[in-house]
Motif scaffolding. Structure first.
Motif, PDB file in Angstrom:
ATOM      1  N   SER A   1      -0.441   6.465 -10.392  1.00 36.47           N
ATOM      2  CA  SER A   1      -1.558   7.361 -10.507  1.00 36.47           C
ATOM      3  C   SER A   1      -3.082   6.220 -10.445  1.00 36.47           C
ATOM      4  O   SER A   1      -3.961   6.990 -10.457  1.00 36.47           O
ATOM      5  N   SER A   2      -2.779   5.188 -10.089  1.00 40.55           N
ATOM      6  CA  SER A   2      -3.954   4.144  -9.903  1.00 40.55           C
ATOM      7  C   SER A   2      -3.255   2.855  -9.458  1.00 40.55           C
ATOM      8  O   SER A   2      -2.201   2.651  -9.240  1.00 40.55           O
ATOM      9  N   ASP A   3      -4.033   1.964  -8.668  1.00 39.33           N
ATOM     10  CA  ASP A   3      -3.788   0.652  -8.264  1.00 39.33           C
ATOM     11  C   ASP A   3      -3.284  -0.094  -9.518  1.00 39.33           C
ATOM     12  O   ASP A   3      -3.544   0.180 -10.592  1.00 39.33           O
ATOM     13  N   THR A   4      -1.887  -0.800  -9.213  1.00 36.71           N
ATOM     14  CA  THR A   4      -1.412  -1.439 -10.483  1.00 36.71           C
ATOM     15  C   THR A   4      -1.004  -2.900  -9.980  1.00 36.71           C
ATOM     16  O   THR A   4      -0.554  -3.154  -8.977  1.00 36.71           O
ATOM     17  N   THR A   5      -0.463  -3.607 -11.025  1.00 33.81           N
ATOM     18  CA  THR A   5       0.314  -4.868 -10.750  1.00 33.81           C
ATOM     19  C   THR A   5       1.507  -4.944 -11.519  1.00 33.81           C
ATOM     20  O   THR A   5       1.706  -4.399 -12.648  1.00 33.81           O
ATOM     21  N   ILE A   6       2.299  -5.182 -10.840  1.00 35.25           N
ATOM     22  CA  ILE A   6       3.914  -5.218 -11.273  1.00 35.25           C
ATOM     23  C   ILE A   6       4.255  -6.639 -11.591  1.00 35.25           C
ATOM     24  O   ILE A   6       4.172  -7.319 -10.438  1.00 35.25           O
ATOM     25  N   SER A   7       4.972  -7.065 -12.533  1.00 36.18           N
ATOM     26  CA  SER A   7       5.112  -8.213 -12.715  1.00 36.18           C
ATOM     27  C   SER A   7       6.789  -8.529 -12.708  1.00 36.18           C
ATOM     28  O   SER A   7       7.359  -7.755 -13.244  1.00 36.18           O
ATOM     29  N   ALA A   8       7.156  -9.795 -12.087  1.00 35.61           N
ATOM     30  CA  ALA A   8       8.587 -10.047 -12.444  1.00 35.61           C
ATOM     31  C   ALA A   8       9.072 -10.265 -13.752  1.00 35.61           C
ATOM     32  O   ALA A   8       8.131 -10.848 -14.400  1.00 35.61           O
ATOM     33  N   GLN A   9      10.038  -9.833 -14.082  1.00 35.93           N
ATOM     34  CA  GLN A   9      10.799  -9.895 -15.374  1.00 35.93           C
ATOM     35  C   GLN A   9      11.819 -10.893 -15.336  1.00 35.93           C
ATOM     36  O   GLN A   9      13.006 -10.812 -14.648  1.00 35.93           O
ATOM     37  N   TRP A  10      11.886 -12.133 -16.003  1.00 33.17           N
ATOM     38  CA  TRP A  10      12.821 -13.224 -16.035  1.00 33.17           C
ATOM     39  C   TRP A  10      13.462 -13.139 -17.268  1.00 33.17           C
ATOM     40  O   TRP A  10      13.083 -12.995 -18.389  1.00 33.17           O
ATOM     41  N   SER A  11      14.906 -13.341 -16.917  1.00 35.87           N
ATOM     42  CA  SER A  11      15.938 -13.484 -18.193  1.00 35.87           C
ATOM     43  C   SER A  11      16.549 -14.884 -18.025  1.00 35.87           C
ATOM     44  O   SER A  11      17.087 -15.451 -17.274  1.00 35.87           O
ATOM     45  N   ASN A  12      16.754 -15.632 -19.203  1.00 34.77           N
ATOM     46  CA  ASN A  12      17.420 -16.766 -19.331  1.00 34.77           C
ATOM     47  C   ASN A  12      19.014 -16.416 -19.545  1.00 34.77           C
ATOM     48  O   ASN A  12      19.328 -15.668 -20.428  1.00 34.77           O
TER      49      ASN A  12
ATOM     50  N   GLU B   1       0.878  -1.286   0.017  1.00 32.03           N
ATOM     51  CA  GLU B   1      -0.035  -0.042  -0.064  1.00 32.03           C
ATOM     52  C   GLU B   1       0.826   1.272  -0.179  1.00 32.03           C
ATOM     53  O   GLU B   1       1.830   1.261   0.628  1.00 32.03           O
ATOM     54  N   VAL B   2       0.479   2.140  -0.878  1.00 31.08           N
ATOM     55  CA  VAL B   2       1.277   3.361  -1.010  1.00 31.08           C
ATOM     56  C   VAL B   2       0.375   4.575  -0.900  1.00 31.08           C
ATOM     57  O   VAL B   2      -0.595   4.734  -1.415  1.00 31.08           O
ATOM     58  N   ILE B   3       0.829   5.467   0.334  1.00 28.72           N
ATOM     59  CA  ILE B   3       0.333   6.549   0.348  1.00 28.72           C
ATOM     60  C   ILE B   3       1.089   8.091   0.090  1.00 28.72           C
ATOM     61  O   ILE B   3       2.203   7.654   0.366  1.00 28.72           O
ATOM     62  N   GLY B   4       0.364   8.878  -0.613  1.00 28.88           N
ATOM     63  CA  GLY B   4       1.251   9.934  -1.222  1.00 28.88           C
ATOM     64  C   GLY B   4       0.228  11.093  -0.911  1.00 28.88           C
ATOM     65  O   GLY B   4      -0.816  11.214  -0.609  1.00 28.88           O
ATOM     66  N   VAL B   5       1.070  12.278  -1.578  1.00 27.15           N
ATOM     67  CA  VAL B   5       0.112  13.466  -1.550  1.00 27.15           C
ATOM     68  C   VAL B   5      -0.078  13.727  -3.252  1.00 27.15           C
ATOM     69  O   VAL B   5       0.879  13.592  -3.827  1.00 27.15           O
ATOM     70  N   GLY B   6      -1.443  14.036  -3.316  1.00 29.61           N
ATOM     71  CA  GLY B   6      -1.330  14.477  -4.940  1.00 29.61           C
ATOM     72  C   GLY B   6      -1.891  13.181  -5.722  1.00 29.61           C
ATOM     73  O   GLY B   6      -2.312  12.076  -5.008  1.00 29.61           O
ATOM     74  N   ASP B   7      -2.452  13.302  -7.170  1.00 29.25           N
ATOM     75  CA  ASP B   7      -2.758  12.124  -8.032  1.00 29.25           C
ATOM     76  C   ASP B   7      -1.906  11.366  -8.299  1.00 29.25           C
ATOM     77  O   ASP B   7      -2.065  10.073  -8.588  1.00 29.25           O
ATOM     78  N   THR B   8      -0.521  11.754  -8.509  1.00 31.56           N
ATOM     79  CA  THR B   8       0.796  10.598  -8.586  1.00 31.56           C
ATOM     80  C   THR B   8       1.556  10.737  -7.419  1.00 31.56           C
ATOM     81  O   THR B   8       1.835  11.480  -7.200  1.00 31.56           O
ATOM     82  N   VAL B   9       1.810   9.499  -7.271  1.00 34.30           N
ATOM     83  CA  VAL B   9       2.633   9.241  -6.222  1.00 34.30           C
ATOM     84  C   VAL B   9       4.080   8.279  -6.699  1.00 34.30           C
ATOM     85  O   VAL B   9       3.885   7.203  -7.685  1.00 34.30           O
ATOM     86  N   PHE B  10       5.086   8.310  -5.924  1.00 33.81           N
ATOM     87  CA  PHE B  10       6.145   7.882  -5.968  1.00 33.81           C
ATOM     88  C   PHE B  10       6.485   6.579  -5.314  1.00 33.81           C
ATOM     89  O   PHE B  10       5.969   6.747  -4.125  1.00 33.81           O
TER      90      PHE B  10
END
Length: 75
Positions: free
Chosen positions: A63-74, A19-28
């Motif tokens: 700027s919204s809920d999001t899903t982050i996926s693991a990136q794999w390399s061979n 969970e990320v809490i910030g100020v404004g519409d876009t958060v880091f």
């Protein structure tokens, strides 16, 4: 307040949502370290992908809920 969900993207394991809490519409947000394991021989974690672009870094602007996926390399 936004939620980041983590997807193993072919790896194994589970990571709690963040969970990320910030100020404004876009958060880091600083992403959690990878907690997934590769399932294929010779694969390693190469960073996070948010579906729009590869982000080899460990942060994202939200700027919204999001899903982050693991990136794999061979190797």
């Amino acid at each position: 307040r936004y939620t980041i969900s983590y997807n193993a993207n072919g790896g194994s394991g589970y990571m709690e949502e963040q969970e990320v809490i910030g100020v404004g519409d876009t958060v880091f947000a600083i992403l959690k370290p990878n907690g997934f394991s590769p399932t294929g021989e010779g694969y390693h974690f190469n960073g996070w992908n948010n579906g729009t672009y590869f982000n080899g870094y460990y942060y994202v602007w939200l700027s919204s809920d999001t899903t982050i996926s693991a990136q794999w390399s061979n190797l």
